[in-house]
Design a protein around this motif. Structure first.
Motif, PDB file in Angstrom:
ATOM      1  N   ARG A 243       5.882   1.542   8.851  1.00  0.00           N
ATOM      2  CA  ARG A 243       6.777   1.145   7.764  1.00  0.00           C
ATOM      3  C   ARG A 243       6.344   1.845   6.473  1.00  0.00           C
ATOM      4  N   ARG A 244       7.280   2.275   5.695  1.00  0.00           N
ATOM      5  CA  ARG A 244       6.989   2.774   4.347  1.00  0.00           C
ATOM      6  C   ARG A 244       8.272   2.729   3.551  1.00  0.00           C
ATOM      7  N   SER A 245       8.113   2.616   2.226  1.00  0.00           N
ATOM      8  CA  SER A 245       9.312   2.599   1.410  1.00  0.00           C
ATOM      9  C   SER A 245       9.053   3.231   0.048  1.00  0.00           C
ATOM     10  N   CYS A 246       8.397   2.494  -0.861  1.00  0.00           N
ATOM     11  CA  CYS A 246       8.344   2.969  -2.249  1.00  0.00           C
ATOM     12  C   CYS A 246       7.351   4.103  -2.484  1.00  0.00           C
ATOM     13  N   ARG A 247       6.323   4.187  -1.680  1.00  0.00           N
ATOM     14  CA  ARG A 247       5.161   5.078  -1.809  1.00  0.00           C
ATOM     15  C   ARG A 247       4.505   5.043  -3.189  1.00  0.00           C
ATOM     16  N   HIS A 248       4.610   3.892  -3.858  1.00  0.00           N
ATOM     17  CA  HIS A 248       3.953   3.719  -5.154  1.00  0.00           C
ATOM     18  C   HIS A 248       3.173   2.411  -5.241  1.00  0.00           C
ATOM     19  N   GLY A 249       2.806   1.830  -4.101  1.00  0.00           N
ATOM     20  CA  GLY A 249       1.974   0.631  -4.119  1.00  0.00           C
ATOM     21  C   GLY A 249       2.666  -0.600  -4.653  1.00  0.00           C
ATOM     22  N   ILE A 250       3.973  -0.665  -4.530  1.00  0.00           N
ATOM     23  CA  ILE A 250       4.715  -1.809  -5.076  1.00  0.00           C
ATOM     24  C   ILE A 250       5.435  -2.602  -3.993  1.00  0.00           C
ATOM     25  N   CYS A 251       5.941  -1.922  -2.960  1.00  0.00           N
ATOM     26  CA  CYS A 251       6.791  -2.626  -1.985  1.00  0.00           C
ATOM     27  C   CYS A 251       5.980  -3.363  -0.926  1.00  0.00           C
ATOM     28  N   GLY A 252       4.753  -2.937  -0.678  1.00  0.00           N
ATOM     29  CA  GLY A 252       3.909  -3.619   0.306  1.00  0.00           C
ATOM     30  C   GLY A 252       4.227  -3.276   1.749  1.00  0.00           C
ATOM     31  N   SER A 253       5.122  -2.322   1.972  1.00  0.00           N
ATOM     32  CA  SER A 253       5.542  -2.000   3.351  1.00  0.00           C
ATOM     33  C   SER A 253       4.444  -1.352   4.185  1.00  0.00           C
ATOM     34  N   CYS A 254       3.631  -0.500   3.560  1.00  0.00           N
ATOM     35  CA  CYS A 254       2.708   0.328   4.337  1.00  0.00           C
ATOM     36  C   CYS A 254       1.306  -0.276   4.437  1.00  0.00           C
ATOM     37  N   GLY A 255       1.230  -1.622   4.427  1.00  0.00           N
ATOM     38  CA  GLY A 255      -0.058  -2.276   4.630  1.00  0.00           C
ATOM     39  C   GLY A 255      -0.564  -1.982   6.032  1.00  0.00           C
ATOM     40  N   MET A 256      -1.784  -1.489   6.149  1.00  0.00           N
ATOM     41  CA  MET A 256      -2.377  -1.202   7.458  1.00  0.00           C
ATOM     42  C   MET A 256      -3.894  -1.154   7.333  1.00  0.00           C
ATOM     43  N   LYS A 257      -4.566  -1.051   8.453  1.00  0.00           N
ATOM     44  CA  LYS A 257      -6.025  -1.025   8.442  1.00  0.00           C
ATOM     45  C   LYS A 257      -6.483   0.432   8.536  1.00  0.00           C
ATOM     46  N   ILE A 258      -7.171   0.876   7.502  1.00  0.00           N
ATOM     47  CA  ILE A 258      -7.573   2.286   7.432  1.00  0.00           C
ATOM     48  C   ILE A 258      -9.093   2.356   7.356  1.00  0.00           C
ATOM     49  N   ASN A 259      -9.686   2.986   8.343  1.00  0.00           N
ATOM     50  CA  ASN A 259     -11.159   3.024   8.453  1.00  0.00           C
ATOM     51  C   ASN A 259     -11.769   1.622   8.313  1.00  0.00           C
ATOM     52  N   GLY A 260     -11.153   0.676   8.985  1.00  0.00           N
ATOM     53  CA  GLY A 260     -11.707  -0.681   9.043  1.00  0.00           C
ATOM     54  C   GLY A 260     -11.407  -1.564   7.859  1.00  0.00           C
ATOM     55  N   LYS A 261     -10.659  -1.051   6.883  1.00  0.00           N
ATOM     56  CA  LYS A 261     -10.363  -1.864   5.693  1.00  0.00           C
ATOM     57  C   LYS A 261      -8.849  -1.938   5.473  1.00  0.00           C
ATOM     58  N   ASN A 262      -8.359  -3.144   5.246  1.00  0.00           N
ATOM     59  CA  ASN A 262      -6.929  -3.292   4.985  1.00  0.00           C
ATOM     60  C   ASN A 262      -6.576  -2.637   3.651  1.00  0.00           C
ATOM     61  N   GLY A 263      -5.421  -2.012   3.612  1.00  0.00           N
ATOM     62  CA  GLY A 263      -4.998  -1.376   2.366  1.00  0.00           C
ATOM     63  C   GLY A 263      -3.599  -0.819   2.502  1.00  0.00           C
ATOM     64  N   LEU A 264      -3.147  -0.184   1.428  1.00  0.00           N
ATOM     65  CA  LEU A 264      -1.828   0.431   1.431  1.00  0.00           C
ATOM     66  C   LEU A 264      -1.989   1.930   1.697  1.00  0.00           C
ATOM     67  N   ALA A 265      -1.300   2.421   2.709  1.00  0.00           N
ATOM     68  CA  ALA A 265      -1.427   3.842   3.062  1.00  0.00           C
ATOM     69  C   ALA A 265      -1.012   4.736   1.903  1.00  0.00           C
ATOM     70  N   CYS A 266      -0.091   4.237   1.080  1.00  0.00           N
ATOM     71  CA  CYS A 266       0.410   5.072  -0.020  1.00  0.00           C
ATOM     72  C   CYS A 266      -0.534   5.102  -1.210  1.00  0.00           C
ATOM     73  N   GLU A 267      -1.562   4.255  -1.201  1.00  0.00           N
ATOM     74  CA  GLU A 267      -2.486   4.216  -2.342  1.00  0.00           C
ATOM     75  C   GLU A 267      -3.834   4.862  -2.030  1.00  0.00           C
ATOM     76  N   ILE A 268      -4.148   5.002  -0.744  1.00  0.00           N
ATOM     77  CA  ILE A 268      -5.486   5.485  -0.376  1.00  0.00           C
ATOM     78  C   ILE A 268      -5.485   7.000  -0.226  1.00  0.00           C
ATOM     79  N   GLN A 269      -6.267   7.649  -1.056  1.00  0.00           N
ATOM     80  CA  GLN A 269      -6.366   9.105  -1.017  1.00  0.00           C
ATOM     81  C   GLN A 269      -7.172   9.531   0.211  1.00  0.00           C
ATOM     82  N   VAL A 270      -6.685  10.530   0.912  1.00  0.00           N
ATOM     83  CA  VAL A 270      -7.404  11.028   2.094  1.00  0.00           C
ATOM     84  C   VAL A 270      -8.801  11.497   1.691  1.00  0.00           C
TER      85      VAL A 270
END
Lengths: 232, 117
Positions: free
Chosen positions: A51-78
């Motif tokens: 899921r993704r939508s706003c890509r600005h950390g506002i809609c909450g759609s892209c919540g997922m577990k990244i390297n063991g920590k919950n977060g927003l895919a659109c906010e976490i820099q690779v």
């Protein structure tokens, strides 16, 4: 720069068993994890579902577990992540496909706490004005974007998904603590139920998980104090 | 299933483990006391086992469990009633410090009794 992404894959129509698949992506500077997921979906594997939508950390759609920590895919820099980047769906929710979880129960709990202003009287002057001091009391309560990261990290929710969970209780606090709201009595039954406030064991996983640095535990404690005062 | 290791989670996990240990001890304690019904000989027999060095080490661990459980209980009360949830990590370090210091004192007191056997 090439980076590897180890992504949780699950499609019940193909196989009942989930697996991980690794993709190599040529990551551009300042890319977020969501940019990389988009690159995989658009250029390598169109079946990857998220899921993704706003890509600005506002809609909450892209919540997922990244390297063991919950977060927003659109906010976490690779660039902020080391090694192979593991991407999983939020734990605690039923997985529908790949990184997409069933959020129906989560939103039902949000709705159960009546997340709207309840006032018995009409506004006297068009708007329901509030003093800056009263408004300040809502800081840390209103910013929730309903991504589900906190509820997903809550052990009390893992063992009982009827528990309202930290997101719904934070949302309840946002209205109960609002000086213009008169709906506490209407919310008491659900907050004081066996699946309400008292199931929180102050483990603080929700605080660790929140990508907006909110403190649901503190909100829950304040609601418990208010409820206790009401009973005394 | 777990999320991540962090002070709040460790504090909760230790609270559960020590709580279970203390509950288990209660059962053992009742089992020991019930030997009173078997007369002096029966009770002396079980007390001989209780006063062995190995059992005393377990008693020492019980003291540690009780200390942590009790002092972490104070931390939970501070979170619930004194608004320290934003400082819970520092409070947890304080819990470990106080419980650790008292446990150390208990060890110092207990060692002569354990080695005397």
């Amino acid at each position: 720069m090439e980076r590897q992404f180890r992504i949780y894959r699950y499609n019940p129509e193909v196989s009942p068993t989930p697996s991980f698949k690794t993709y190599t992506v040529d990551v551009q500077p300042a890319w977020t994890v969501l940019d990389a997921l988009n690159a995989i979906k658009w250029d390598q594997d169109g079946s990857l579902t998220f899921r993704r939508s706003c890509r600005h950390g506002i809609c909450g759609s892209c919540g997922m577990k990244i390297n063991g920590k919950n977060g927003l895919a659109c906010e976490i820099q690779v660039e902020s992540l080391k090694g192979v980047i593991t991407v999983e769906p939020l734990h605690g929710f039923r997985i529908l496909r790949d990184l997409v979880t069933d959020m129906d129960g989560f939103f039902a709990h949000i709705e159960a706490v009546k997340p709207w202003l309840i006032a018995g009287t009409p506004p006297t002057d068009g708007e329901r004005l509030q003093s800056p001091e009263d408004r300040k009391q809502l800081d840390g309560l209103y910013e929730c974007i309903l991504c589900g990261a906190c509820t997903s990290a809550c052990p009390s929710y893992w063992v009982n998904d009827d528990f309202l969970g930290p997101a719904a209780l934070l949302k309840a606090a946002r209205y109960v603590m609002d000086t213009r709201d008169e709906g506490f009595a209407e919310r008491v039954d659900v907050l004081d139920s066996r699946n309400g406030l008292w199931r929180c064991h102050t483990i603080f996983n929700c605080v660790e998980a929140c990508p907006k640095s909110l403190n649901p535990t503190e909100a829950i404690v304040k609601l418990r104090q208010k409820l206790t005062a009401l009973k005394i | 299933m777990m999320y991540r290791w962090h002070p709040g989670y460790i504090a909760w996990l230790l609270n559960r483990v020590t709580g279970l240990a203390v509950t288990l001890y209660l059962g053992v304690h009742i089992w020991v006391i019930h030997h009173l019904g078997q007369g002096r000989e029966g009770f002396d027999h079980v007390m001989k086992f209780i006063q062995s060095p190995v059992t005393m080490v377990f008693e020492l661990l019980l003291i540690g469990a009780v200390l942590y459980h009790a002092i972490n209980g104070v931390r939970i009360m501070l979170v619930e009633f004194a608004g320290v949830s934003r400082h819970q990590k520092a409070v947890f370090v304080g819990v470990l410090g106080v419980a650790g210091a008292l446990f150390l004192a208990a060890i110092v007191v207990a060692i002569p009794h354990i080695t005397a056997h």
